[in-house]
Design a protein around this motif. Structure first.
Motif, PDB file in Angstrom:
ATOM      1  N   GLN A  47      -6.869  17.007  -8.876  1.00 54.35           N
ATOM      2  CA  GLN A  47      -7.938  17.915  -9.277  1.00 54.35           C
ATOM      3  C   GLN A  47      -9.281  17.227  -9.089  1.00 54.35           C
ATOM      4  O   GLN A  47      -9.473  16.069  -9.487  1.00 54.35           O
ATOM      5  N   ASN A  48     -10.220  17.937  -8.468  1.00 50.06           N
ATOM      6  CA  ASN A  48     -11.522  17.351  -8.141  1.00 50.06           C
ATOM      7  C   ASN A  48     -12.412  17.349  -9.378  1.00 50.06           C
ATOM      8  O   ASN A  48     -13.371  18.116  -9.492  1.00 50.06           O
ATOM      9  N   LYS A  49     -12.061  16.470 -10.291  1.00 50.03           N
ATOM     10  CA  LYS A  49     -12.747  16.371 -11.575  1.00 50.03           C
ATOM     11  C   LYS A  49     -12.638  14.926 -12.037  1.00 50.03           C
ATOM     12  O   LYS A  49     -11.526  14.369 -12.031  1.00 50.03           O
ATOM     13  N   PRO A  50     -13.740  14.283 -12.396  1.00 53.75           N
ATOM     14  CA  PRO A  50     -13.649  12.871 -12.800  1.00 53.75           C
ATOM     15  C   PRO A  50     -12.618  12.619 -13.889  1.00 53.75           C
ATOM     16  O   PRO A  50     -11.939  11.586 -13.879  1.00 53.75           O
ATOM     17  N   ALA A  51     -12.471  13.564 -14.809  1.00 52.58           N
ATOM     18  CA  ALA A  51     -11.508  13.375 -15.890  1.00 52.58           C
ATOM     19  C   ALA A  51     -10.080  13.301 -15.379  1.00 52.58           C
ATOM     20  O   ALA A  51      -9.222  12.656 -16.006  1.00 52.58           O
ATOM     21  N   ALA A  52      -9.778  13.952 -14.250  1.00 54.72           N
ATOM     22  CA  ALA A  52      -8.424  13.892 -13.684  1.00 54.72           C
ATOM     23  C   ALA A  52      -8.129  12.487 -13.166  1.00 54.72           C
ATOM     24  O   ALA A  52      -7.023  11.959 -13.347  1.00 54.72           O
ATOM     25  N   GLU A 111     -18.034   9.333  -6.565  1.00 51.65           N
ATOM     26  CA  GLU A 111     -18.777  10.443  -5.978  1.00 51.65           C
ATOM     27  C   GLU A 111     -17.822  11.448  -5.343  1.00 51.65           C
ATOM     28  O   GLU A 111     -16.752  11.104  -4.855  1.00 51.65           O
ATOM     29  N   ARG A 112     -18.257  12.710  -5.315  1.00 50.79           N
ATOM     30  CA  ARG A 112     -17.403  13.758  -4.763  1.00 50.79           C
ATOM     31  C   ARG A 112     -18.249  14.936  -4.324  1.00 50.79           C
ATOM     32  O   ARG A 112     -19.369  15.155  -4.821  1.00 50.79           O
ATOM     33  N   SER A 113     -17.712  15.720  -3.408  1.00 49.18           N
ATOM     34  CA  SER A 113     -18.312  16.995  -3.017  1.00 49.18           C
ATOM     35  C   SER A 113     -17.528  18.124  -3.662  1.00 49.18           C
ATOM     36  O   SER A 113     -16.438  17.922  -4.211  1.00 49.18           O
ATOM     37  N   ALA A 114     -18.086  19.315  -3.573  1.00 48.87           N
ATOM     38  CA  ALA A 114     -17.413  20.473  -4.159  1.00 48.87           C
ATOM     39  C   ALA A 114     -16.137  20.776  -3.387  1.00 48.87           C
ATOM     40  O   ALA A 114     -16.152  20.960  -2.177  1.00 48.87           O
ATOM     41  N   ALA A 115     -15.010  20.801  -4.088  1.00 47.07           N
ATOM     42  CA  ALA A 115     -13.711  21.171  -3.534  1.00 47.07           C
ATOM     43  C   ALA A 115     -12.754  21.311  -4.703  1.00 47.07           C
ATOM     44  O   ALA A 115     -13.024  20.823  -5.801  1.00 47.07           O
ATOM     45  N   VAL A 116     -11.639  21.977  -4.482  1.00 44.35           N
ATOM     46  CA  VAL A 116     -10.685  22.170  -5.561  1.00 44.35           C
ATOM     47  C   VAL A 116      -9.885  20.894  -5.808  1.00 44.35           C
ATOM     48  O   VAL A 116      -9.600  20.541  -6.946  1.00 44.35           O
ATOM     49  N   ILE A 117      -9.518  20.211  -4.740  1.00 43.69           N
ATOM     50  CA  ILE A 117      -8.725  18.985  -4.856  1.00 43.69           C
ATOM     51  C   ILE A 117      -9.418  17.867  -4.096  1.00 43.69           C
ATOM     52  O   ILE A 117     -10.323  18.099  -3.297  1.00 43.69           O
ATOM     53  N   ARG A 118      -8.961  16.647  -4.324  1.00 46.39           N
ATOM     54  CA  ARG A 118      -9.558  15.501  -3.659  1.00 46.39           C
ATOM     55  C   ARG A 118      -8.507  14.433  -3.401  1.00 46.39           C
ATOM     56  O   ARG A 118      -7.407  14.459  -3.952  1.00 46.39           O
ATOM     57  N   THR A 119      -8.868  13.489  -2.547  1.00 43.71           N
ATOM     58  CA  THR A 119      -8.087  12.274  -2.329  1.00 43.71           C
ATOM     59  C   THR A 119      -8.747  11.153  -3.116  1.00 43.71           C
ATOM     60  O   THR A 119      -9.972  11.027  -3.136  1.00 43.71           O
ATOM     61  N   VAL A 127       0.861  -1.178   0.000  1.00 43.14           N
ATOM     62  CA  VAL A 127       0.000   0.000   0.000  1.00 43.14           C
ATOM     63  C   VAL A 127       0.894   1.223   0.000  1.00 43.14           C
ATOM     64  O   VAL A 127       1.898   1.269   0.727  1.00 43.14           O
ATOM     65  N   VAL A 128       0.546   2.224  -0.803  1.00 42.59           N
ATOM     66  CA  VAL A 128       1.355   3.447  -0.910  1.00 42.59           C
ATOM     67  C   VAL A 128       0.468   4.670  -0.725  1.00 42.59           C
ATOM     68  O   VAL A 128      -0.637   4.745  -1.283  1.00 42.59           O
ATOM     69  N   GLN A 129       0.966   5.605   0.068  1.00 42.74           N
ATOM     70  CA  GLN A 129       0.335   6.917   0.203  1.00 42.74           C
ATOM     71  C   GLN A 129       1.267   7.962  -0.397  1.00 42.74           C
ATOM     72  O   GLN A 129       2.470   7.965  -0.114  1.00 42.74           O
ATOM     73  N   PHE A 130       0.699   8.869  -1.212  1.00 44.14           N
ATOM     74  CA  PHE A 130       1.542   9.828  -1.919  1.00 44.14           C
ATOM     75  C   PHE A 130       0.742  11.087  -2.230  1.00 44.14           C
ATOM     76  O   PHE A 130      -0.338  11.018  -2.810  1.00 44.14           O
ATOM     77  N   ASN A 131       1.277  12.246  -1.840  1.00 44.66           N
ATOM     78  CA  ASN A 131       0.713  13.534  -2.220  1.00 44.66           C
ATOM     79  C   ASN A 131       1.365  13.945  -3.539  1.00 44.66           C
ATOM     80  O   ASN A 131       2.576  14.133  -3.613  1.00 44.66           O
ATOM     81  N   LEU A 132       0.556  14.092  -4.594  1.00 42.66           N
ATOM     82  CA  LEU A 132       1.077  14.336  -5.938  1.00 42.66           C
ATOM     83  C   LEU A 132       1.364  15.801  -6.228  1.00 42.66           C
ATOM     84  O   LEU A 132       1.767  16.134  -7.341  1.00 42.66           O
ATOM     85  N   GLN A 133       1.167  16.692  -5.265  1.00 40.45           N
ATOM     86  CA  GLN A 133       1.413  18.127  -5.413  1.00 40.45           C
ATOM     87  C   GLN A 133       0.691  18.707  -6.637  1.00 40.45           C
ATOM     88  O   GLN A 133       1.280  19.086  -7.627  1.00 40.45           O
ATOM     89  N   ALA A 157     -17.274  19.912   8.411  1.00 47.22           N
ATOM     90  CA  ALA A 157     -15.965  20.088   9.027  1.00 47.22           C
ATOM     91  C   ALA A 157     -14.837  19.925   8.018  1.00 47.22           C
ATOM     92  O   ALA A 157     -13.749  20.499   8.186  1.00 47.22           O
ATOM     93  N   HIS A 158     -15.070  19.154   6.959  1.00 46.78           N
ATOM     94  CA  HIS A 158     -13.984  18.765   6.071  1.00 46.78           C
ATOM     95  C   HIS A 158     -13.759  19.762   4.945  1.00 46.78           C
ATOM     96  O   HIS A 158     -14.705  20.239   4.310  1.00 46.78           O
ATOM     97  N   ALA A 159     -12.468  20.031   4.674  1.00 50.46           N
ATOM     98  CA  ALA A 159     -12.102  20.833   3.510  1.00 50.46           C
ATOM     99  C   ALA A 159     -12.311  20.031   2.229  1.00 50.46           C
ATOM    100  O   ALA A 159     -12.610  20.592   1.174  1.00 50.46           O
ATOM    101  N   ARG A 160     -12.121  18.730   2.296  1.00 47.72           N
ATOM    102  CA  ARG A 160     -12.413  17.802   1.198  1.00 47.72           C
ATOM    103  C   ARG A 160     -12.769  16.449   1.814  1.00 47.72           C
ATOM    104  O   ARG A 160     -12.314  16.120   2.909  1.00 47.72           O
ATOM    105  N   ASP A 161     -13.552  15.678   1.107  1.00 46.26           N
ATOM    106  CA  ASP A 161     -14.119  14.453   1.674  1.00 46.26           C
ATOM    107  C   ASP A 161     -13.060  13.404   1.989  1.00 46.26           C
ATOM    108  O   ASP A 161     -12.288  13.013   1.107  1.00 46.26           O
ATOM    109  N   PRO A 162     -13.013  12.901   3.207  1.00 42.90           N
ATOM    110  CA  PRO A 162     -12.291  11.641   3.439  1.00 42.90           C
ATOM    111  C   PRO A 162     -13.026  10.506   2.734  1.00 42.90           C
ATOM    112  O   PRO A 162     -14.239  10.564   2.507  1.00 42.90           O
ATOM    113  N   ILE A 163     -12.294   9.466   2.389  1.00 45.84           N
ATOM    114  CA  ILE A 163     -12.886   8.302   1.725  1.00 45.84           C
ATOM    115  C   ILE A 163     -12.443   7.047   2.462  1.00 45.84           C
ATOM    116  O   ILE A 163     -11.443   7.038   3.180  1.00 45.84           O
ATOM    117  N   ALA A 164     -13.213   5.976   2.294  1.00 50.96           N
ATOM    118  CA  ALA A 164     -12.862   4.705   2.926  1.00 50.96           C
ATOM    119  C   ALA A 164     -13.417   3.567   2.078  1.00 50.96           C
ATOM    120  O   ALA A 164     -14.404   3.741   1.351  1.00 50.96           O
TER     121      ALA A 164
END
Length: 552
Positions: free
Chosen positions: A323-328, A352-360, A275-281, A381-388
């Protein structure tokens, strides 16, 4: 009659002439001849025992040159220094060409006016220069652990004896400077790690120009990384742009103590899953916002991130700053799966996604994991949606993986949730942690969160001892980096010369028992920032290092 070298400066047009001529003492106008009376001592100009001379005062000095950085590629001037007492001054001489400029270990007599630049006392408006022979300046030896106040050595030639650690290379490609630390790498506060102490002097390069090329201080492999060691440096200490700096007069002695880890961490032979976690900047497929400004820059970003992720060969990816866009997300999947056998293909857990500029986003290989369900937590409370997502591995063992990216530490509001020692928006991140813990506790369908096999991979934008992390620990999760990684290696991000980890691996006890190895691949945080634009391969493809978790 005698022989001397004069640089005559026309005060109307500031035009230089350099000539070697025979002349009598009466022929030397302005500065006079070497040894003449009427000079002003450097300590009088600087105000060592009283008030400094006011701006615009015409003076004649005679002193040796300690360092010279002529022309626009340097500092447009040189430094002079007296012996008794030891006082240094900068002489601003933008019209003196590098070929005609006074050189170190030469004694010069000059006529100029006193001036100020951003509070620094200097000499300027040269009207004459007379070369008076050779006179070296011996640098003052200063052990690094005794240099408490650089102002004691302002504009003087010193030799700093280390060892010192390169703790930040962010400005190396932009301004040719690096931050240093004494006693090892400096760590951010609230990390729980006692690191080195930031050194009060920045290592500069004898120039204030932007984007120096070639980039200074690179090693034989063409890089300079945080964690490298400096044994000594000889140069002039001065104050500029809000910081004390040393401009070397000779190449500093730097050792590459933190070489690049060329190969990605190897998967243990009996590892079941990686498993890998990575912030793609800021992975953005659209131009004009975040991410690279041009299509060519974006293609470079894609190529370098693909090289990183393919080298890591994860079965499950938790990626931040998409980028919070399905095409990304579709674009990510396209190049991850391109030219790969079906067993290596990824798919997304949910769209599925909520309105935000970026997402996980969470991507997994169906050949290795079976997804049972997935969800996001849409909460104010969230700036962008957590997922699980809940998975089963090949042996039918359940695995709950969550991903989150909390509110940034930057962009403080004028009032309210300002920086009180844990970055801007600390209260917001604390609320996010509470909301995430409650949601996971409900969603995993266990009596308590701690009883389920939960792995939380999150860029919390918080350090280990700050409240967002502590709230999640109180909910039953354990900081696996603190448990498994030695303190000097416990970082994946460097900010203003201080290392730390904002990306966390938190697990319940039952999940922790399955972790076989936990490490990072240090390909980004230690690298100079200019490589984000100019680098090749995996080096500085992002500003965060990826975290790798191998499960039994």
């Amino acid at each position: 009659m005698f022989a001397t070298c004069i640089v005559v400066i026309n005060p109307q047009r500031w035009v230089l002439g350099l000539a070697l001529i025979l002349l009598s003492s009466a022929a030397v106008a302005g500065a006079g001849q070497c040894g003449d009376p009427g000079t002003t001592a450097l300590d009088r100009i600087a105000g060592v025992d009283g008030a400094p001379l006011p701006e615009g005062r015409e003076v004649i000095i005679e002193a040796p040159v300690s360092a010279s950085f002529p022309g626009q590629s340097g500092l447009n001037g040189f430094f002079v220094e007296s012996d008794m007492p030891r006082v240094g001054l900068f002489v601003y001489a933008p019209d003196v060409t590098p070929g005609a400029a006074p050189k170190p270990a030469e004694r010069w007599r000059l006529q100029a006016r006193t001036g100020r630049y951003r509070g620094r006392i200097q000499l300027e408006r040269l009207e004459g220069l007379v070369h008076c022979g050779a006179e070296p300046v011996k640098p003052t030896a200063v052990p690094a652990d005794t240099l408490d106040d650089p102002a004691d050595f302002a504009n003087r030639l010193i030799r700093i004896d280390g060892p010192l650690t390169v703790t930040d290379t962010y400005q190396l490609g932009r301004y040719g400077s690096m931050r240093l630390a004494q006693g090892g790498r400096a760590f951010a506060r609230n990390t729980g790690i006692k690191g080195g102490t930031p050194f009060p002097v920045v290592l500069d390069d004898g120039s204030y120009r932007r984007d120096p090329r070639p980039v200074p201080y690179l090693d034989e492999t063409g890089v300079r990384r945080a964690g490298d060691r400096l044994a000594s440096v000889t140069g002039v200490v001065t104050h500029a742009f809000g910081e004390w700096r040393i401009h070397p007069v000779a190449p500093p002695a730097i050792r590459s103590a933190n070489p690049r880890p060329v190969d990605a961490p190897r998967r243990p032979a009996d590892s079941a899953l990686r498993v890998v976690q990575f912030n793609l900047q800021n992975y953005f497929i659209d131009r004009g916002g975040r991410g690279p400004a041009t299509a060519a820059g974006f293609q470079r970003q894609r190529t370098r991130l693909r090289a990183t992720l393919r080298a890591l060969d994860a079965d499950l990816l938790v990626l931040h700053e998409i980028q919070n866009k399905p095409a990304a997300v579709d674009d990510l999947l396209d190049w991850l799966n391109e030219d790969q056998p079906p067993g290596q293909h990824y798919q997304a857990t949910l769209s599925e996604r909520s309105a935000a500029v970026i997402r996980t986003v969470m991507l997994f290989r169906p050949s290795r994991l079976t997804q049972r369900r997935a969800a996001r937590h849409a909460d104010e409370a969230h700036a962008r949606d957590p997922i699980a997502a809940v998975f089963e591995d090949a042996q039918g063992e359940p695995l709950v993986v969550a991903g989150a990216h909390f509110k940034s530490r930057g962009g403080c509001p004028e009032h309210g949730d300002v920086d009180r020692g844990a970055g801007c928006w600390a209260e917001r991140r604390e609320a996010e942690a509470d909301a995430l813990a409650r949601w996971l506790d409900d969603w995993v369908e266990a009596d308590q969160l701690a009883e389920a096999p939960v792995l939380l991979l999150a860029d919390l934008n918080a350090y280990a001892e700050e409240q967002p992390v502590q709230r999640l620990v109180e909910a039953g999760l354990v900081d696996q980096l603190a448990q498994r990684v030695p303190a000097p290696q416990r970082y994946g991000y460097v900010y203003r010369g201080r290392a730390g980890y904002l990306d966390h691996v938190l697990a319940t006890d039952s999940m922790a028992a399955r972790i076989q190895a936990l490490t990072s691949w240090a390909v980004n945080a230690d690298e100079p920032a200019y490589l984000a634009r100019e680098g090749e391969g995996v080096w500085r493809a992002s500003d965060h290092d990826p975290l790798i978790i191998d499960l039994k």
